[in-house]
Design an enzyme around this catalytic site. Structure first.
Site, mmCIF file in Angstrom:
data_model
loop_
_atom_site.group_PDB
_atom_site.id
_atom_site.type_symbol
_atom_site.label_atom_id
_atom_site.label_comp_id
_atom_site.label_asym_id
_atom_site.label_seq_id
_atom_site.Cartn_x
_atom_site.Cartn_y
_atom_site.Cartn_z
ATOM 1 N N ASP A 1 0.649 -1.116 0.183
ATOM 2 C CA ASP A 1 -0.128 0.139 0.006
ATOM 3 C C ASP A 1 0.977 1.468 0.512
ATOM 4 O O ASP A 1 2.221 1.347 -0.048
ATOM 5 C CB ASP A 1 -0.842 0.307 1.036
ATOM 6 N N CYS A 58 3.281 -3.222 3.345
ATOM 7 C CA CYS A 58 2.530 -2.348 4.195
ATOM 8 C C CYS A 58 3.309 -1.794 5.234
ATOM 9 O O CYS A 58 4.424 -1.733 5.078
ATOM 10 C CB CYS A 58 0.781 -3.065 4.349
ATOM 11 N N THR A 60 3.707 -1.104 8.218
ATOM 12 C CA THR A 60 4.162 -2.207 9.004
ATOM 13 C C THR A 60 4.743 -3.772 8.531
ATOM 14 O O THR A 60 5.023 -4.666 9.213
ATOM 15 C CB THR A 60 2.839 -2.227 10.226
ATOM 16 N N HIS A 91 9.833 -23.371 7.428
ATOM 17 C CA HIS A 91 9.056 -24.776 8.651
ATOM 18 C C HIS A 91 7.525 -24.323 8.220
ATOM 19 O O HIS A 91 6.543 -24.857 8.315
ATOM 20 C CB HIS A 91 9.066 -23.516 10.133
ATOM 21 N N HIS A 126 7.119 -30.811 9.258
ATOM 22 C CA HIS A 126 6.277 -29.572 9.627
ATOM 23 C C HIS A 126 4.901 -29.256 8.490
ATOM 24 O O HIS A 126 4.169 -28.723 8.518
ATOM 25 C CB HIS A 126 6.837 -28.420 8.649
HETATM 26 C C1 RB5 Z 1 -1.292 2.720 6.448
HETATM 27 O O1 RB5 Z 1 -1.022 4.142 7.486
HETATM 28 C C2 RB5 Z 1 -0.966 2.110 7.422
HETATM 29 O O2 RB5 Z 1 -2.255 1.950 8.427
HETATM 30 C C3 RB5 Z 1 -0.582 -0.136 6.833
HETATM 31 O O3 RB5 Z 1 0.712 0.276 5.723
HETATM 32 C C4 RB5 Z 1 -0.094 -0.579 7.515
HETATM 33 O O4 RB5 Z 1 0.885 -0.082 8.052
HETATM 34 C C5 RB5 Z 1 -0.983 -1.457 7.914
HETATM 35 O O5 RB5 Z 1 -1.046 -2.339 8.581
#
Ligand code: RB5
Length: 139
Positions: A1, A58, A60, A91, A126
């Protein structure tokens, strides 16, 4: 994203330079988008076997990996380190990996994808665990 597209572009170029064929599903700008949409786009390609595996980024890595794991047939592992990336294949036989674009430096990210791609699934004990895990889709 939008939290991961810069790292996604870097990883795309890294893998292209190494001779891999990439299907880049976006996003390609910092405009806000919804990570479940991109998780689904990529997961569908993996399930359809149009690609060998999927890489998601994304902010995180958490949201997009959770979303991908809602798609039947997907095992997506969040990879904060090359060591975990190897284990996710060895695994869990993950067919997708997710990275946090806001929390992973570029050189580590390259090592993460390289590590995942060069690791082999170990099978054995596994496989039984994976069978149980996938059966949860129908529980
Ligand atoms: C977007 O701001 C953020 O929430 C997304 O990239 C991600 O970290 C969600 O888990």
């Amino acid at each position: 994203d939008h939290g991961g597209f810069e790292l996604k572009d870097i990883l795309r170029d890294h893998l292209t330079e190494k001779g891999h064929e990439i299907k880049d599903l976006g996003t390609n700008t910092a405009d806000s988008v919804d990570y479940p949409d991109y998780a689904k786009l990529c997961a569908d390609e993996v399930v359809a076997k149009n690609v060998d595996f999927g890489i998601l980024v994304c902010g995180t890595g958490v949201g997009i990996s959770i979303a991908a794991n809602k798609v039947d047939g997907i095992r997506c592992g969040l990879c904060p380190s090359p060591e975990i990336a190897a284990l996710v294949k060895q695994h869990n036989n993950a067919n997708m990996i997710a990275l946090g674009g806001r929390f992973t430096d570029v050189e580590t990210a390259k090592k993460i994808v390289d590590s995942y791609m060069s690791a082999e699934f170990e099978g054995g004990r596994h496989q039984g665990r994976i069978d149980k895990m996938m059966a949860l889709e129908n529980a």
